[in-house]
Every structure is written in structure tokens, then in C-alpha cells.
Design an enzyme around this catalytic site. Structure first.
Site, short mmCIF file in Angstrom:
data_model
loop_
_atom_site.label_atom_id
_atom_site.label_comp_id
_atom_site.label_asym_id
_atom_site.label_seq_id
_atom_site.Cartn_x
_atom_site.Cartn_y
_atom_site.Cartn_z
N LYS A 144 0.85 -1.20 0.00
CA LYS A 144 0.00 0.00 0.00
C LYS A 144 0.89 1.24 0.00
CE LYS A 144 -3.92 1.95 2.63
NZ LYS A 144 -4.81 1.75 3.79
N SER A 181 -9.69 1.63 2.71
CA SER A 181 -8.85 2.40 1.82
C SER A 181 -7.76 1.60 1.11
CB SER A 181 -8.20 3.53 2.61
OG SER A 181 -7.31 3.01 3.58
N SER A 234 -9.71 -0.67 6.88
CA SER A 234 -9.15 -0.53 5.53
C SER A 234 -8.50 -1.77 4.93
CB SER A 234 -8.15 0.61 5.49
OG SER A 234 -8.85 1.82 5.40
#
Ligand code: GLN
Length: 483
Positions: free
Chosen positions: A78, A153, A177
Site C-alpha cells: 500500500k 482504503s 481498511s
């Protein structure tokens, strides 16, 4: 050879010489080239160094030299986790060209085991969001239907694993997330206990509640990666000095005699009918395997969204104050600006959701409102923790839908922040209480979209949580991604 293999299968294929690391990485890159214009998981790729690294690992294998245990496995990261030499943007214009001078601890642990960091993946700006639509680089799309959101996210992490663009990914989970994209993309995602995995090198959003967590196609792969990334780190004082646990050992131990609480407040108002039915079905499958499922009440869940958005925004507003373009920030050429105009120009590089959070955070911390909002939210958090402690005196695990509804269309809810915040109702309890939670793919809705089930355990009970998740996984036979 199919790319739709688990991390453990990858290791045995490479180990047995059925495929070289270079062949697998080249195939993975071909897949990424084919998929990216459909799903947009990646922000930055590192193709040449991935191939070079693959060749050097192959050489070590051929020469029977010692290799790291991950044998060149392609992993995505990420883009709010720092990688030395490869930009870390947080999907923000503010950090569009920021290249960290060091690796996050989790990244260096993966590199030590010869994982190949294939690229950095998309997220909502600074990890604030649940759909990946708030990325400066544009939304990621759900591989199950590209008109739909992939969750967020850590959407790029969920998409890249689901769309077979890598074997594993690391995301971050502040309020769900890791679990939201896992649920929406039909993959597995774990939010570890607070303090089990180092946050050194994770760009902070809300430090007191977030953790880095893995996303994979199978529960056994989560166990594999937890063996590598968990543990004390002298760079992160919030990591604990627990004895090292082997998460892979005894994974198939079953759940006979375990007691599982079905959280009533996570099954009520606002929960989609198919999602509720899937959760009941999951609990009866677990009963078939010898567990006992009972209803359990956690009334703090009703206040959790308000408490979470107060605390998370307060922490965000102070964390994001550092982006002033003096140390970090977007360089627009500051010549000739007077101070106020300069600050307002710099700060307007943030997107709408991050701006909303910073304003909300500044408000709840401001004199006169601090006691009314921030202190109240911390009281709710304390109450939640004590209810969780009480619940785990009665049951071994908690069960709920991960997300209250199946994936929805891109753009459908983007103008409705409150509706988006309410999507976190089932995930944020684990963050506020600091306990581990996992999302396991369970079924596919009548419209062909994934539904995941969440299991929660008491702090540092990841080993038994993974055993239970593994048992649940054994009850499902889900199709592979349709594209
Ligand atoms: N949706 C939540 C938020 O926007 C969770 C985000 C996260 O876990 N990083 O804050």
C-alpha cells in the site's frame, strides 16, 4: 501455470523447480499489463528491479545458496508504507514525488525473506475512505465487476491480490481498511492486534488505532506472512515483546467446542438482507464443525462510528499538520507569496475528504468543544473496551458481516460522507478496542459480488483466530475472479 495459486503453493512450485522465479515474475508482470487499464490497482511499478531481483534469487537457488523463505514471491505494498527508493505518495498530490530514504520495518522484513516488491498500490488519500475513490490518482475498480468499488482504503491491495497481479499485499487498517477491500474483492484480510506489527515507516493517519495488515487469497498465506512481519521493533515503541508465535503451526486444528458470539448490533438496521443471510449461514457452518454460536450484545457498537470519526479525525488533523511544504509537501514554487497565502496554497493540495477530516479534527480538539466531543469519544472507547473484555469472558470469538452491504457502484455514494462513514460500523470496534479481526470470503451475492465474514478475537489471539478463519474457509468453495 495458473497465477491463481496461494503463497504456500507458490513456495512449493518454486522449491520443486516447477517454475523459476523469473518466469513467475514475468508472468505476473504480463498479467499486470493486461489488467491495469481495467482495475487500476498500482500507483508505481518497479518492473526492472523486480526482474533483476528474480534472476538473482534464481541464481542463488541454482547454486544451492541460502535464500530467504519467500523465494521471490511478488508482493504489493500500500502506498502509505515507505519503500526505500520507490516513491510513497499516500495517493496524494501532496506527496506525489516523495521518495522515502528508508524501508518500513515490514518492508525490510519482507525483503530479508527475498520477497519481491512488485509495486506500490492505490488507496484513498492518506488512507481516509472506504472505497479508494478518494485517490489523487483516480479510483481502483473491483475485479468482480469493474463498475463497482473495491472497498478501501487499501483498495489497491485488495484488487491486486484478487486480480492475480501479485500473491500477497500489505495494507493498513485504521478503521477497516484491510478488511473492507478483502470483503469486497473476495480475498482474506487481517487487522492484527495493536502492537503486534511494527508501524515504523507507515505514514500516520490515526496512530492510536491503526495497524499494518496482510491481504492474501488464503488464510494459510496470512499465517505465513504474520510469521514474518509480527514482533517487537525497536523503532516502534508501541510494539510488544510477546513470545514469538508460529501462526502456521496447527492451523487446521479445527474449532470443536469453541464458542462464537454473533454480535446483534452488527446484524441489525442497515444490514443488507443477503449479507445478513450469509452471516447466519456462516454461523451454522461453524456449528456443523463443532462450534457453538450464541447471540451476543455489544451496545457500544451503536456509538462506535461517532467515536471513531472523532478520534481518527483528531489524530489526523495533528498528523497532517506537518505537510507545510517546509519539510514535506507539494512544491508549487513558493516565490513571492506572503505567509497566509503561502500556507493556504500549500494546504489546498489536499483532496476533499482529507480536508474534511482535518477540519473536523481541529474542531473536536478546539477549546470549548474538546470536552464535549474528543473526551466523550475517548469515554465511548473505554466503554467499548470493557464490553469487549466482558464478551470474551463469555465467548472465544465474535462473528459479524465485514461490511453491511455488498460492493456498490463507483460514484454512487461519493457525495454522501455520512453514508460512507456508516459503512465502517462493523469494522471499527476492532480498531478502537485494539483487538484482531479478519475478513474471510464467504459467498457471492445474487448480483455476482463478493460478501465477506468478519471474525474477531481477544488481543494477541491471532493464532486461534486464524484457525477459526481457516475452518470457515474450508466450508466455502468460491469461484476465482471472473476477469
Ligand atoms: N473508512 C475508514 C476511514 O475512512 C477507515 C480507513 C482506514 O482504515 N484507513 O477512516
Amino acid at each position: 501455470m495458473s497465477l491463481d495459486i496461494s503463497a504456500t503453493e507458490y513456495l512449493s512450485f518454486v522449491h520443486d523447480g516447477n517454475i523459476s522465479v523469473e518466469e513467475f515474475v514475468a508472468k505476473t508482470l504480463d498479467r499486470i499489463h493486461l489488467m491495469e487499464n481495467k482495475v487500476h490497482a498500482f500507483i508505481t511499478m518497479d518492473e526492472q528491479s523486480a526482474l533483476n531481483k528474480a534472476r538473482s534469487i534464481d541464481k542463488k537457488i541454482q547454486a544451492k545458496e541460502k535464500t530467504g523463505s519467500l523465494l521471490g514471491m511478488p508482493v504489493s505494498i500500500k502506498d502509505n508504507i515507505c519503500t526505500n527508493g520507490l516513491r510513497t505518495t499516500c495517493a496524494s498530490k501532496m506527496l506525489e514525488n516523495f521518495v522515502a530514504p528508508y524501508d518500513a520495518t515490514v518492508v525490510s522484513k519482507l525483503k530479508q525473506e527475498d520477497a519481491i516488491i512488485i509495486g506500490k498500490v492505490n488507496l484513498d488519500e492518506f488512507a481516509m475512505g472506504s472505497t479508494t475513490e478518494f485517490s489523487y490518482f483516480g479510483p481502483s475498480k473491483n475485479p468482480w465487476n469493474t463498475e463497482y468499488v473495491p472497498g478501501g482504503s487499501s483498495g489497491g491491495s485488495g484488487v491486486s491480490v484478487s486480480a492475480l497481479e501479485c500473491v500477497l499485499s500489505l495494507g493498513s487498517d485504521t478503521g477497516g481498511s484491510v478488511r473492507s477491500p478483502a470483503s469486497f474483492c473476495s480475498v482474506v484480510g487481517l487487522k492484527p492486534t495493536y502492537g503486534l506489527v511494527s508501524r515504523y515507516g507507515l505514514v500516520s493517519y490515526a496512530n492510536s488505532i491503526e495497524q499494518i495488515g496482510p491481504i492474501a487469497r488464503r488464510v494459510e498465506d496470512i499465517a505465513l506472512i504474520m510469521n514474518i512481519i509480527s514482533g517487537h521493533d525497536s523503532h516502534d515503541d508501541t510494539t510488544v515483546k510477546e513470545n514469538k508465535v508460529d501462526y502456521q503451526e496447527g492451523l487446521d486444528g479445527g474449532i470443536k467446542g469453541k464458542k462464537i458470539g454473533l454480535v446483534q448490533q452488527m446484524m441489525g438496521e442497515g444490514i443488507d438482507k443477503e449479507v445478513a443471510a450469509a452471516t447466519k449461514n456462516a454461523s451454522s457452518k461453524l456449528e456443523d464443525l463443532g462450534a457453538e454460536c450464541v447471540p451476543i450484545s455489544l451496545d457500544s457498537v451503536e456509538h462506535s462510528v461517532a467515536a471513531y470519526y472523532t478520534i481518527a479525525s483528531a489524530e489526523a488533523s495533528s498528523n497532517l499538520a506537518r505537510y507545510d511544504n517546509l519539510r514535506y509537501g507539494y512544491d508549487f514554487g513558493s516565490e513571492g507569496y506572503e505567509f497566509k497565502a503561502y500556507v493556504s496554497k500549500v494546504r489546498s493540495s489536499f483532496g476533499p475528504e482529507v480536508t474534511r477530516r482535518m477540519l473536523l479534527g481541529a474542531f473536536v480538539l478546539s477549546a470549548g468543544y474538546y470536552g464535549k466531543y474528543y473526551v466523550k469519544a475517548q469515554q465511548v472507547r473505554a466503554m467499548m473496551k470493557s464490553q469487549i473484555d466482558m464478551a470474551f469472558k463469555k465467548v472465544d470469538f465474535l462473528l459479524s458481516p465485514t461490511m453491511p452491504i455488498p460492493p456498490f457502484k463507483i460514484g454512487e455514494k461519493i457525495d454522501d460522507p455520512l453514508t460512507l462513514y456508516l459503512l465502517d460500523i462493523n469494522t471499527i470496534t476492532a480498531n478502537l478496542a485494539g483487538i484482531p479481526a479478519i475478513s474471510v470470503p464467504f459467498t457471492i451475492s445474487s448480483s455476482g459480488l463478493p460478501i465477506g465474514i468478519q471474525l474477531l478475537a481477544n488481543s494477541f489471539q491471532e493464532k486461534s483466530l486464524l484457525q477459526t478463519a481457516y475452518s470457515l474457509q474450508q466450508t466455502t468453495h468460491l469461484p476465482g475472479v471472473p476477469i
